[in-house]
Scaffold this motif. Structure first.
Motif, PDB file in Angstrom:
ATOM      1  N   VAL A   1      14.920 -24.928  21.521  1.00 46.16           N
ATOM      2  CA  VAL A   1      16.178 -24.188  21.469  1.00 46.16           C
ATOM      3  C   VAL A   1      15.874 -22.715  21.696  1.00 46.16           C
ATOM      4  CG1 VAL A   1      18.219 -23.617  20.103  1.00 46.16           C
ATOM      5  CG2 VAL A   1      17.149 -25.873  19.856  1.00 46.16           C
ATOM      6  N   VAL A   2      16.531 -22.142  22.711  1.00 43.38           N
ATOM      7  CA  VAL A   2      16.339 -20.736  23.086  1.00 43.38           C
ATOM      8  C   VAL A   2      17.626 -19.984  22.815  1.00 43.38           C
ATOM      9  CG1 VAL A   2      15.728 -19.156  24.948  1.00 43.38           C
ATOM     10  CG2 VAL A   2      14.696 -21.442  24.863  1.00 43.38           C
TER      11      VAL A   2
ATOM     12  N   PRO B   1      23.683 -25.917  27.387  1.00 43.28           N
ATOM     13  CA  PRO B   1      24.129 -24.827  26.503  1.00 43.28           C
ATOM     14  C   PRO B   1      24.849 -25.371  25.273  1.00 43.28           C
ATOM     15  CG  PRO B   1      25.563 -24.982  28.417  1.00 43.28           C
ATOM     16  CD  PRO B   1      24.444 -25.956  28.645  1.00 43.28           C
ATOM     17  N   LEU B   2      24.552 -24.798  24.123  1.00 37.81           N
ATOM     18  CA  LEU B   2      25.278 -25.119  22.902  1.00 37.81           C
ATOM     19  C   LEU B   2      26.536 -24.260  22.828  1.00 37.81           C
ATOM     20  CD1 LEU B   2      22.377 -25.277  20.271  1.00 37.81           C
ATOM     21  CD2 LEU B   2      23.608 -27.195  21.282  1.00 37.81           C
ATOM     22  N   THR B   3      27.563 -24.775  22.210  1.00 40.48           N
ATOM     23  CA  THR B   3      28.817 -24.048  22.069  1.00 40.48           C
ATOM     24  C   THR B   3      29.188 -23.957  20.605  1.00 40.48           C
ATOM     25  OG1 THR B   3      29.561 -24.895  24.210  1.00 40.48           O
ATOM     26  CG2 THR B   3      31.233 -23.944  22.781  1.00 40.48           C
ATOM     27  N   SER B   4      29.543 -22.750  20.156  1.00 41.84           N
ATOM     28  CA  SER B   4      29.934 -22.549  18.768  1.00 41.84           C
ATOM     29  C   SER B   4      31.354 -23.053  18.537  1.00 41.84           C
ATOM     30  CB  SER B   4      29.845 -21.059  18.418  1.00 41.84           C
ATOM     31  OG  SER B   4      30.709 -20.304  19.253  1.00 41.84           O
TER      32      SER B   4
ATOM     33  N   VAL C   1      20.641 -22.238  24.204  1.00 34.31           N
ATOM     34  CA  VAL C   1      20.422 -23.251  25.237  1.00 34.31           C
ATOM     35  C   VAL C   1      19.348 -24.209  24.743  1.00 34.31           C
ATOM     36  CG1 VAL C   1      19.600 -23.682  27.583  1.00 34.31           C
ATOM     37  CG2 VAL C   1      21.100 -21.729  27.125  1.00 34.31           C
ATOM     38  N   VAL C   2      19.617 -25.501  24.879  1.00 34.65           N
ATOM     39  CA  VAL C   2      18.661 -26.521  24.476  1.00 34.65           C
ATOM     40  C   VAL C   2      17.917 -27.028  25.706  1.00 34.65           C
ATOM     41  CG1 VAL C   2      18.337 -28.777  23.400  1.00 34.65           C
ATOM     42  CG2 VAL C   2      20.125 -27.238  22.556  1.00 34.65           C
ATOM     43  N   LEU C   3      16.597 -26.874  25.686  1.00 35.07           N
ATOM     44  CA  LEU C   3      15.742 -27.424  26.729  1.00 35.07           C
ATOM     45  C   LEU C   3      15.218 -28.779  26.265  1.00 35.07           C
ATOM     46  CD1 LEU C   3      13.459 -24.431  27.824  1.00 35.07           C
ATOM     47  CD2 LEU C   3      15.171 -25.574  29.233  1.00 35.07           C
TER      48      LEU C   3
END
Length: 371
Positions: free
Chosen positions: A187-188, A259-262, A270-272
């Motif tokens: 997770v970045v 991409p993660l969204t709140s 962003v999840v790799l």
């Protein structure tokens, strides 16, 4: 003439079967004799997505990769993927801006402050309609614009770069040692920092050429993937970014960025995800990398399915002699002497070491770690 000599030398180098870094280093030296520049970057790509999978730099360093990826994928200006659609697959920053380089953010915010560049030439390395890489050349100073003749020359040799980068994808023996096991998740955050990493992530990153996790930047291919993930979140990329990579161990992996969204709908981290590639994802890429014709690729597909010569002839409406001619050509291009060796070269390079190590099948249906 220097241009003709460079073209002939590049043609020979592209046919030499070198791995991508060795080919790229030699190609840069040859190109400099015909097309002077101050710095260069050659990038390989996944032809299915045109996302960068590796880079070879000359007179450039890796320390600015995160900023480079940010400018390449997140800033709303032309990037390498756009260049592939330009006439001849080539353009320059001067041409794109009408000479107003200050209007191009990667120059005003990055290239000029960091390097003092006065122009950039980009060319796509396309073979048989597929993009296998990009070439970026830079010149210093305010009067450094590349000329129309230089653009024409760069376009004329771009396919040679494509052939060399394409064959470099499958060049060299597979060691089969040190390959990581299982999927990895990283997770970045919005600042480019790694905030979480799953078990196995460190091994995956090191196998892709990166430093121990947390001690330095991620490999450029992953940094670029994060940037593409943010571009996707902003609605400027049509599909979730993913790419196929060959690790140092010889293992093929698939990496994708989500991409993660709140809760308020804003994209944050962003999840790799990096995991071992399955045969349907890799076999077409490997077959294409050997430079086989469409008909030869059809023959290989049937060989991999276990079809004999008679079955291939019936399926493709060819004579047996024609099938044998195609097979001979395939064997020569792949560097094997039999169907068994062909199958091993195309299909089992990745998986034979696991079978030899006694890896069983896990509940997931894929290889379990050897015990």
């Amino acid at each position: 003439m220097p241009a003709e000599r460079a073209r002939a030398q590049l043609s020979g180098l592209a046919a030499a079967g070198l791995d991508a870094p060795v080919f790229a280093a030699g190609a840069i030296e040859i190109l400099r004799a015909a097309l002077p520049f101050s710095a260069a970057c050659l990038a390989t790509t996944d032809p299915a997505t045109e996302l960068i999978t590796s880079t070879v730099k000359w007179q450039l360093t890796d320390e600015n990769d995160e900023e480079w990826a940010h400018q390449e994928y997140e800033v709303e200006q032309y990037n390498s993927i756009d260049v592939a659609r330009r006439p001849g697959g080539v353009t320059t920053a001067t041409q794109e801006t009408g000479g107003d380089l200050a209007s191009l953010r990667r120059f005003s915010e990055f290239f000029v402050p960091r390097y003092g560049f006065g122009d950039e030439l980009r060319a796509t390395s396309t073979v048989d309609g597929a993009v296998w890489g990009f070439v970026a050349l830079f010149r210093d100073g305010p009067n450094a614009a590349f000329t129309p003749a230089e653009l024409e020359f760069a376009s004329s040799v771009s396919s040679l770069f494509g052939r060399g980068l394409r064959s470099g994808l499958v060049a060299g023996a597979v060691a089969g040692d040190g390959a990581a096991d299982g999927p990895a998740v990283i997770v970045v955050d919005s600042a480019g920092e790694i905030v979480q990493a799953g078990i196995g992530a460190a091994a995956r990153v090191e196998d892709l050429g990166g430093p121990p996790l947390g001690t330095g930047p991620l490999p450029f291919a992953l940094v670029a993937l994060v940037g593409a993930g943010r571009r996707y979140a902003a609605g400027r990329l049509g599909t979730l970014p993913r790419t196929r990579l060959r690790a140092r161990s010889g293992q093929w992996v698939v990496a994708h960025a989500s991409p993660l969204t709140s809760r308020d709908g804003h994209s944050t981290d962003v999840v790799l995800t990096i995991e071992e590639a399955r045969p349907p994802e890799i076999v077409p890429l490997v077959v294409a990398a050997f430079g086989l014709t469409p008909r030869e690729q059809e023959v290989v597909r049937l060989v991999l399915q276990g079809s004999d010569t008679a079955e291939i002839a019936r399926t493709l409406h060819l004579s047996r002699y024609t099938v044998q001619d195609h097979l001979k050509s395939v064997f020569d291009k792949v560097g094997v002497r039999s169907r068994r060796e062909l199958t091993a070269r195309v299909f089992f390079d990745q998986y034979a070491p696991r079978l030899a190590a006694g890896s069983g099948v896990a509940p997931s249906g894929w290889f379990a770690p050897a015990v």
